[in-house]
Every structure is written in structure tokens, then in C-alpha cells.
Design an enzyme around this catalytic site. Structure first.
Site, PDB file in Angstrom:
ATOM      1  N   ASP A  90      14.229 -25.528  -2.500  1.00  0.00           N
ATOM      2  CA  ASP A  90      13.425 -24.348  -2.772  1.00  0.00           C
ATOM      3  C   ASP A  90      13.759 -23.872  -4.192  1.00  0.00           C
ATOM      4  O   ASP A  90      14.844 -24.140  -4.711  1.00  0.00           O
ATOM      5  CB  ASP A  90      13.779 -23.268  -1.742  1.00  0.00           C
ATOM      6  CG  ASP A  90      13.144 -21.942  -2.075  1.00  0.00           C
ATOM      7  OD1 ASP A  90      11.907 -21.890  -2.181  1.00  0.00           O
ATOM      8  OD2 ASP A  90      13.894 -20.957  -2.256  1.00  0.00           O
TER       9      ASP A  90
ATOM     10  N   ASN B 110       6.746 -22.648  -3.196  1.00  0.00           N
ATOM     11  CA  ASN B 110       5.510 -21.863  -3.143  1.00  0.00           C
ATOM     12  C   ASN B 110       4.900 -21.646  -4.523  1.00  0.00           C
ATOM     13  O   ASN B 110       3.721 -21.305  -4.637  1.00  0.00           O
ATOM     14  CB  ASN B 110       5.788 -20.485  -2.526  1.00  0.00           C
ATOM     15  CG  ASN B 110       5.752 -20.490  -1.007  1.00  0.00           C
ATOM     16  OD1 ASN B 110       5.183 -21.389  -0.394  1.00  0.00           O
ATOM     17  ND2 ASN B 110       6.351 -19.472  -0.415  1.00  0.00           N
TER      18      ASN B 110
ATOM     19  N   TYR C  28      12.806 -20.308  -5.957  1.00  0.00           N
ATOM     20  CA  TYR C  28      13.141 -18.916  -6.308  1.00  0.00           C
ATOM     21  C   TYR C  28      14.239 -18.363  -5.412  1.00  0.00           C
ATOM     22  O   TYR C  28      14.092 -18.304  -4.197  1.00  0.00           O
ATOM     23  CB  TYR C  28      11.885 -18.047  -6.278  1.00  0.00           C
ATOM     24  CG  TYR C  28      10.904 -18.581  -7.300  1.00  0.00           C
ATOM     25  CD1 TYR C  28      11.178 -18.433  -8.661  1.00  0.00           C
ATOM     26  CD2 TYR C  28       9.809 -19.334  -6.931  1.00  0.00           C
ATOM     27  CE1 TYR C  28      10.350 -18.992  -9.619  1.00  0.00           C
ATOM     28  CE2 TYR C  28       8.966 -19.898  -7.878  1.00  0.00           C
ATOM     29  CZ  TYR C  28       9.249 -19.725  -9.226  1.00  0.00           C
ATOM     30  OH  TYR C  28       8.436 -20.290 -10.168  1.00  0.00           O
TER      31      TYR C  28
END
Lengths: 232, 232
Positions: free
Chosen positions: B15, B124, B17
Site C-alpha cells: 500500500d 488507491n 499512503y
């Protein structure tokens, strides 16, 4: 006021928790049990309850909302009040099972009924949970349908749960007024095709999601006047 | 320590952030701009950013993550600091575009590379956003793949975005170690089939979702020792 004024209102569907049932009684008890942290605890509890329903809806991991409510409480306690005795959990969960209605609600629901509108609850709650809340808040007999996540095994904002409104009420979704105190719920229902009414009891800003509910008010009584002007 | 010890680790997906990029630099700027409310502002900003990605993923309303990040900031400002000048938004968004890496990260990523493991980012973030962050944090050249929501037009925790890992890395999902500082992301990746590592930098309690990540640590360097013991 309306973006969608061609469509008459033929039925009204309500979200349950925070919209019909006042979850603030939980906050008072949380403050008694956990002085100085009651508000933070009940807010985190509610936030996690919603988050867990979203995550489970997205990932296809349905679990009854009552159990999610307990999971969310356990997270909130672990974060904010890890010293709480296990008995406190049972007291808080019991409080959640017997929520009261907001004071204006029963009168407003009776007026909507008097306009000839069929009423429904459309909720993430599982069936037993919602039946108990309807009884304990004195709302028995007011709703034609109690529409629960349980029948579709998923949660808002998936289409499958918003499908329940037009299916049960037998009218086009654009003729159903969907009422929620959760702005995200009112907006997602708008995306789905409902006419929407956001009950903004706390003066919260609009969620920034490129869509506004068709109408906004601070009390359920405002839904009555909105619907009365738009009857079929 | 591992629940899934039959599967060797053949690749690592991260991931972005909060996991690779330190969003705390945003908090310092928020505090300068909005004294006394910087922490609350940056926390609500981050919370709304995640919420909006979930709501849009559930309801099929994709929008680039950079725009969602701005929407979330606008909500947080409306709620907590409505008097802020419009220029403050630009300053905060610029800060988000040039996040620094956590201090241990680049060394840890190089060690994983030295073990022969292909590395990916699975995020994302939209493509431009993530490319800028990789450059500005000095991580260029470390990743074999930058896997973005943009290619599937949805967000975590939908299967379509987690699909990108095994597709790009060309190994079974159970042989990919997925690393995230977001507990919900590590858990949803576990549901999907990844081997998961939760970077719990803040000592947060485990989310109560009936599933735990396969491993937990507080720094990215712990991922190196975990992977080294489980090479193919």
C-alpha cells in the site's frame, strides 16, 4: 427545492438508526460508564459500526448487524477505554436494543400515514434488531414493510439493499421518498434513483460526493410538508 | 507467527499512503495553517478520503483519487475550519503531492530487492499521483509495478483492485506478501487471499473483523526479516 419535480411521492422509506431511533441515549450511558469519554466512545462506536458494514459489503463478508454493532463497540473500547469491565459491554448493547424515538417522529409518521402514503423501514439492521427497536420505541403498526439487510446479506450502499424499497412498495424508485439522517445514505439512495431527504439534525456540512439530496431538513416533521406538496 | 507457512513469499506488494509515504508532513502544515486544529483537520481529511473511496467503490462511482483527496479536504475544512482562505487548500494539496518516505523505508525496500523479490505498489492512488509520490520520495526504480485504482476504476476493498497483484506479479496470490499500515486494507487483502503484514506504526488496536493479518510489526524493516525467513 426539488430536482425531480415531475415525480409524485407514492411511498416513503426510512433509514432506522439515527433517523427514526435516537442513539443519543447510548451516549448518556457511555458517559456514566466511562466519565469524560462517553461522547468519544459512542462516536467511535457508531463510526466503526458503519465502517465495518461498508467493508463487509464491499468484500462480500456479511454478518448480522447486531454482531457488527458488538464488534464495533469492542474496537471502540479497546481504543478508548481498555479497562472497562466486560459487564459494561452488555449494558451498552442492551441500551442499543431499546432505543427511543426522536420526540417528533411518531406524530410525523402518523401524519404521513394519514396522507395515504405506505411507509417502510429500509435498514442495515437485522430483522430481530429492527423489530425490537420498533416495539420499544412505540412505532408498532406504522410501517407496511420492515426491509432488512438480512434478506439480501449485504449492507448499504450496495444496490441489492436499495432494491428492496421498490420491490416491496411496488412503485417506481423515483416515486419513493427515502429519508435518512446519514448524509452518505441519502446521497447513495439518490445515486440509486430514489427521491431523497436528508435529516440533518446536527447542522453537519454536506458530504462532498458531487451529489446533493433532493431536500434537507432538521426534523422529521419537515418530511410531512415536503411530501404533502408532492402527492400523486 | 505465520498462519500460512506452506506458502513461500515470491513477491511483495505495498500500500502507498501511510505505508510507504509519510502523511504526517501534511499534519505539520495543517497545524501551521490552522493552529490548534491541525491534527483534527488532517485526521478528518484522511478519514473522509477513505470513506469517499469506499462509498464510490460500493456504488460504482469511480473518480480519480486525487480528486477524492480534494473533496475530502473540502469536507474537513467545512466542518472544522470554514474560515480558511482558498489558498490554504492549494498549499495542503501540494503538500500531499510531495510526501516524504518514512525514514527506514528506502533501506528496507533495497534489502527486499536484494533478496530477489519483485516489489509492487498496489494503491488507491491514480497513476499520476503515485508516480509523483514515488519520484518526490526518492523511490524511483525500486518497484517493478505501480498498480493503480485507475486501471480498474474502483478502490479497495473491491476484488478488482486486489486482482492486480497476482496479475502483474505472475505468482499465486498466496505467495504475495501484502504490506499495509491500514489494518482494514491488510485484513481485506487477507480475505482476498494474500499473505498479509500490518505495519502498525501507532500501536492501534486490531480492527474487529474476525480476521487478523498474518503478521504485524511497527516498521518496514520487520517486513525484511519476515520475508527472509520465508523465501522460496
Amino acid at each position: 427545492m426539488s430536482k425531480n419535480s415531475d415525480h409524485p411521492i407514492r411511498a416513503v422509506a426510512f433509514d432506522a438508526y439515527g433517523t427514526l431511533f435516537d442513539v443519543h441515549s447510548v451516549m448518556s450511558l457511555a458517559e456514566q460508564i466511562c466519565p469524560g469519554r462517553g461522547e468519544a466512545l459512542s462516536m467511535l462506536w457508531r463510526q466503526k459500526q458503519i465502517e465495518y458494514s461498508w467493508l463487509r459489503a464491499m468484500s462480500g463478508r456479511y454478518k448480522p448487524f447486531w454482531e457488527i454493532t458488538r464488534d464495533a463497540l469492542r474496537f471502540a473500547v479497546a481504543r478508548l477505554a481498555p479497562e472497562l469491565a466486560p459487564a459494561a459491554e452488555a449494558r451498552l448493547m442492551n441500551q442499543y436494543a431499546s432505543l427511543s424515538a426522536f420526540p417528533e417522529n411518531i406524530g410525523a409518521l402518523r401524519e404521513l400515514r394519514a396522507l395515504g402514503l405506505p411507509l417502510a423501514i429500509l435498514t442495515n439492521g437485522n430483522r430481530e434488531m429492527i423489530e425490537v427497536s420498533v416495539r420499544s420505541s412505540g412505532m408498532e403498526g406504522l410501517f407496511a414493510h420492515l426491509l432488512s439487510s438480512e434478506s439480501v446479506q449485504t449492507f448499504k450502499t450496495r444496490d441489492a439493499i436499495y432494491d428492496l424499497g421498490p420491490q416491496a412498495l411496488g412503485v417506481p424508485v423515483s416515486d419513493i421518498l427515502f429519508v435518512s439522517s446519514n448524509c452518505w445514505d441519502a446521497i447513495a439512495a439518490t445515486w440509486y434513483g430514489y427521491r431523497s431527504f436528508w435529516i440533518n439534525r446536527t447542522g453537519a456540512p454536506l458530504e462532498v460526493l458531487d451529489t446533493a439530496p433532493h431536500a434537507t431538513g432538521s426534523l422529521l416533521t419537515e418530511v410531512v410538508s415536503y411530501a404533502r406538496e408532492r402527492l400523486a
